[in-house]
Design a protein around this motif. Structure first.
Motif, PDB file in Angstrom:
ATOM      1  N   ASP A  61       0.803  -1.223   0.000  1.00 32.82           N
ATOM      2  CA  ASP A  61       0.000   0.000   0.000  1.00 32.82           C
ATOM      3  C   ASP A  61       0.837   1.275   0.000  1.00 32.82           C
ATOM      4  OD1 ASP A  61      -2.341  -1.392  -0.177  1.00 32.82           O
ATOM      5  OD2 ASP A  61      -2.908  -1.157   1.933  1.00 32.82           O
ATOM      6  N   HIS A  62       2.031   1.223   0.567  1.00 29.34           N
ATOM      7  CA  HIS A  62       2.845   2.444   0.610  1.00 29.34           C
ATOM      8  C   HIS A  62       3.359   2.849  -0.777  1.00 29.34           C
ATOM      9  CE1 HIS A  62       6.060  -0.611   1.117  1.00 29.34           C
ATOM     10  NE2 HIS A  62       6.780   0.247   0.414  1.00 29.34           N
ATOM     11  N   ASP A  63       3.151   2.021  -1.798  1.00 27.64           N
ATOM     12  CA  ASP A  63       3.495   2.366  -3.179  1.00 27.64           C
ATOM     13  C   ASP A  63       2.387   3.162  -3.868  1.00 27.64           C
ATOM     14  OD1 ASP A  63       5.978   1.166  -3.173  1.00 27.64           O
ATOM     15  OD2 ASP A  63       5.297  -0.688  -4.139  1.00 27.64           O
ATOM     16  N   SER A  64       1.318   3.463  -3.158  1.00 29.77           N
ATOM     17  CA  SER A  64       0.149   4.065  -3.802  1.00 29.77           C
ATOM     18  C   SER A  64       0.459   5.383  -4.503  1.00 29.77           C
ATOM     19  CB  SER A  64      -1.004   4.237  -2.811  1.00 29.77           C
ATOM     20  OG  SER A  64      -0.658   5.117  -1.780  1.00 29.77           O
ATOM     21  N   ASP A  65       1.284   6.248  -3.926  1.00 30.69           N
ATOM     22  CA  ASP A  65       1.585   7.534  -4.567  1.00 30.69           C
ATOM     23  C   ASP A  65       2.236   7.328  -5.936  1.00 30.69           C
ATOM     24  OD1 ASP A  65       0.516   8.948  -2.460  1.00 30.69           O
ATOM     25  OD2 ASP A  65       2.447   9.370  -1.520  1.00 30.69           O
ATOM     26  N   ARG A  66       3.200   6.420  -6.011  1.00 30.44           N
ATOM     27  CA  ARG A  66       3.884   6.148  -7.278  1.00 30.44           C
ATOM     28  C   ARG A  66       2.919   5.550  -8.291  1.00 30.44           C
ATOM     29  NH1 ARG A  66       5.369   1.796  -9.515  1.00 30.44           N
ATOM     30  NH2 ARG A  66       5.215   0.520  -7.648  1.00 30.44           N
ATOM     31  N   ILE A  67       2.085   4.644  -7.843  1.00 29.12           N
ATOM     32  CA  ILE A  67       1.135   3.981  -8.735  1.00 29.12           C
ATOM     33  C   ILE A  67       0.089   4.978  -9.231  1.00 29.12           C
ATOM     34  CG2 ILE A  67      -0.700   2.239  -8.797  1.00 29.12           C
ATOM     35  CD1 ILE A  67       1.262   0.536  -7.000  1.00 29.12           C
ATOM     36  N   ILE A  68      -0.362   5.856  -8.368  1.00 25.69           N
ATOM     37  CA  ILE A  68      -1.315   6.887  -8.777  1.00 25.69           C
ATOM     38  C   ILE A  68      -0.707   7.780  -9.856  1.00 25.69           C
ATOM     39  CG2 ILE A  68      -2.496   8.986  -7.996  1.00 25.69           C
ATOM     40  CD1 ILE A  68      -3.024   7.395  -5.338  1.00 25.69           C
ATOM     41  N   GLU A  69       0.551   8.130  -9.715  1.00 30.52           N
ATOM     42  CA  GLU A  69       1.212   8.938 -10.756  1.00 30.52           C
ATOM     43  C   GLU A  69       1.232   8.207 -12.091  1.00 30.52           C
ATOM     44  OE1 GLU A  69       2.016  12.194 -10.651  1.00 30.52           O
ATOM     45  OE2 GLU A  69       1.005  12.044  -8.702  1.00 30.52           O
ATOM     46  N   GLU A  70       1.428   6.898 -12.068  1.00 26.39           N
ATOM     47  CA  GLU A  70       1.389   6.104 -13.304  1.00 26.39           C
ATOM     48  C   GLU A  70      -0.032   6.058 -13.868  1.00 26.39           C
ATOM     49  OE1 GLU A  70       3.985   4.784 -15.067  1.00 26.39           O
ATOM     50  OE2 GLU A  70       5.180   5.932 -13.638  1.00 26.39           O
ATOM     51  N   LEU A  71      -1.028   5.911 -13.006  1.00 23.95           N
ATOM     52  CA  LEU A  71      -2.417   5.882 -13.455  1.00 23.95           C
ATOM     53  C   LEU A  71      -2.827   7.207 -14.094  1.00 23.95           C
ATOM     54  CD1 LEU A  71      -3.989   3.985 -10.432  1.00 23.95           C
ATOM     55  CD2 LEU A  71      -3.820   3.124 -12.789  1.00 23.95           C
ATOM     56  N   LYS A  72      -2.302   8.317 -13.596  1.00 25.54           N
ATOM     57  CA  LYS A  72      -2.610   9.637 -14.168  1.00 25.54           C
ATOM     58  C   LYS A  72      -2.165   9.742 -15.620  1.00 25.54           C
ATOM     59  CE  LYS A  72      -2.424  12.448  -9.959  1.00 25.54           C
ATOM     60  NZ  LYS A  72      -1.644  13.494  -9.250  1.00 25.54           N
ATOM     61  N   LYS A  73      -1.202   8.937 -16.014  1.00 25.29           N
ATOM     62  CA  LYS A  73      -0.690   8.964 -17.391  1.00 25.29           C
ATOM     63  C   LYS A  73      -1.609   8.232 -18.366  1.00 25.29           C
ATOM     64  CE  LYS A  73       4.086   9.065 -15.737  1.00 25.29           C
ATOM     65  NZ  LYS A  73       5.333   8.279 -15.654  1.00 25.29           N
ATOM     66  N   ILE A  74      -2.611   7.530 -17.861  1.00 28.80           N
ATOM     67  CA  ILE A  74      -3.531   6.757 -18.694  1.00 28.80           C
ATOM     68  C   ILE A  74      -4.801   7.590 -18.877  1.00 28.80           C
ATOM     69  CG2 ILE A  74      -4.843   4.607 -18.906  1.00 28.80           C
ATOM     70  CD1 ILE A  74      -2.772   3.345 -16.957  1.00 28.80           C
ATOM     71  N   PRO A  75      -5.007   8.167 -20.074  1.00 29.56           N
ATOM     72  CA  PRO A  75      -6.145   9.083 -20.254  1.00 29.56           C
ATOM     73  C   PRO A  75      -7.510   8.437 -20.043  1.00 29.56           C
ATOM     74  CG  PRO A  75      -4.931   8.785 -22.322  1.00 29.56           C
ATOM     75  CD  PRO A  75      -4.188   8.031 -21.260  1.00 29.56           C
ATOM     76  N   GLU A  76      -7.613   7.139 -20.231  1.00 30.23           N
ATOM     77  CA  GLU A  76      -8.897   6.457 -20.052  1.00 30.23           C
ATOM     78  C   GLU A  76      -9.299   6.323 -18.587  1.00 30.23           C
ATOM     79  OE1 GLU A  76      -6.967   4.874 -23.855  1.00 30.23           O
ATOM     80  OE2 GLU A  76      -6.287   5.247 -21.811  1.00 30.23           O
ATOM     81  N   VAL A  77      -8.352   6.499 -17.670  1.00 31.69           N
ATOM     82  CA  VAL A  77      -8.664   6.494 -16.240  1.00 31.69           C
ATOM     83  C   VAL A  77      -9.128   7.907 -15.892  1.00 31.69           C
ATOM     84  CG1 VAL A  77      -7.790   6.174 -13.888  1.00 31.69           C
ATOM     85  CG2 VAL A  77      -7.025   4.651 -15.727  1.00 31.69           C
ATOM     86  N   THR A  78     -10.432   8.054 -15.639  1.00 30.06           N
ATOM     87  CA  THR A  78     -10.995   9.386 -15.431  1.00 30.06           C
ATOM     88  C   THR A  78     -11.194   9.743 -13.957  1.00 30.06           C
ATOM     89  OG1 THR A  78     -13.245   8.534 -15.704  1.00 30.06           O
ATOM     90  CG2 THR A  78     -12.137   9.385 -17.685  1.00 30.06           C
ATOM     91  N   GLU A  79     -11.198   8.748 -13.085  1.00 30.08           N
ATOM     92  CA  GLU A  79     -11.349   8.988 -11.650  1.00 30.08           C
ATOM     93  C   GLU A  79     -10.542   7.945 -10.894  1.00 30.08           C
ATOM     94  OE1 GLU A  79     -15.468   9.534 -10.288  1.00 30.08           O
ATOM     95  OE2 GLU A  79     -16.025   9.689 -12.403  1.00 30.08           O
ATOM     96  N   CYS A  80     -10.023   8.345  -9.739  1.00 27.92           N
ATOM     97  CA  CYS A  80      -9.268   7.428  -8.891  1.00 27.92           C
ATOM     98  C   CYS A  80      -9.528   7.806  -7.435  1.00 27.92           C
ATOM     99  CB  CYS A  80      -7.774   7.512  -9.213  1.00 27.92           C
ATOM    100  SG  CYS A  80      -6.729   6.453  -8.185  1.00 27.92           S
ATOM    101  N   TYR A  81      -9.928   6.819  -6.642  1.00 30.32           N
ATOM    102  CA  TYR A  81     -10.274   7.054  -5.245  1.00 30.32           C
ATOM    103  C   TYR A  81      -9.485   6.128  -4.336  1.00 30.32           C
ATOM    104  CZ  TYR A  81     -14.354   9.340  -7.249  1.00 30.32           C
ATOM    105  OH  TYR A  81     -15.174  10.161  -7.968  1.00 30.32           O
TER     106      TYR A  81
END
Length: 150
Positions: free
Chosen positions: A77-97
């Motif tokens: 779980d402590h990797d969440s910040d890094r993973i969220i940054e990677e998810l932001k690069k995917i335009p089809e991901v429109t929301e993340c909670y």
């Protein structure tokens, strides 16, 4: 917590109806000065209550017929910040909670068709280091979507 009064609420209700509404039209509708509307909107923005006026797209009308809600389990779980940054690069991901329970993160994904959705899930999301598992539920249509009603 920042306090908003009845004038702020009425201004926000007008913007909810039409975010492009001129300040002068809001002022006329509410029977207040244009300057007061401008000052209130500026204050609401500075306080972070009003975070912007953005278009609301109907994804289906621009060719994105598939939607999914995807729970993500992380290896750590402590990797969440890094993973969220990677998810932001995917335009089809429109929301993340951030969520509690079985998953660490919960996503809203849109795609043009089932093949596009498969590529987003398998080729983009599953290839992010640190993601242990994804679990998707296909969306069949939005009954309604709104801001909090003031």
């Amino acid at each position: 917590m920042d306090i908003i009064d009845d004038f702020d609420i009425q201004i926000l209700k007008q913007l909810e109806k039409d975010g492009r509404m001129a300040y002068s039209a809001i002022a006329t509708t509410l029977g207040i000065s244009n300057t007061m509307v401008h000052q209130r909107i500026s204050r609401l923005t500075e306080q972070g209550i009003l975070t912007g006026i953005k278009p609301v797209l109907d994804e289906k009308k621009i060719g994105y017929d598939w939607g999914a809600f995807t729970g993500i389990t992380l290896e750590k779980d402590h990797d969440s910040d890094r993973i969220i940054e990677e998810l932001k690069k995917i335009p089809e991901v429109t929301e993340c909670y951030y969520i509690s329970g079985t998953y660490t993160l919960y996503l809203k994904i849109i795609a043009k068709n089932h093949e596009h959705m498969r590529k987003v899930l398998y080729d983009k999301i599953d290839n992010i280091s640190g993601i242990a598992k994804t679990d998707s539920i296909m969306e069949l249509g939005c009954a309604f979507k709104r801001n909090i009603i003031l």
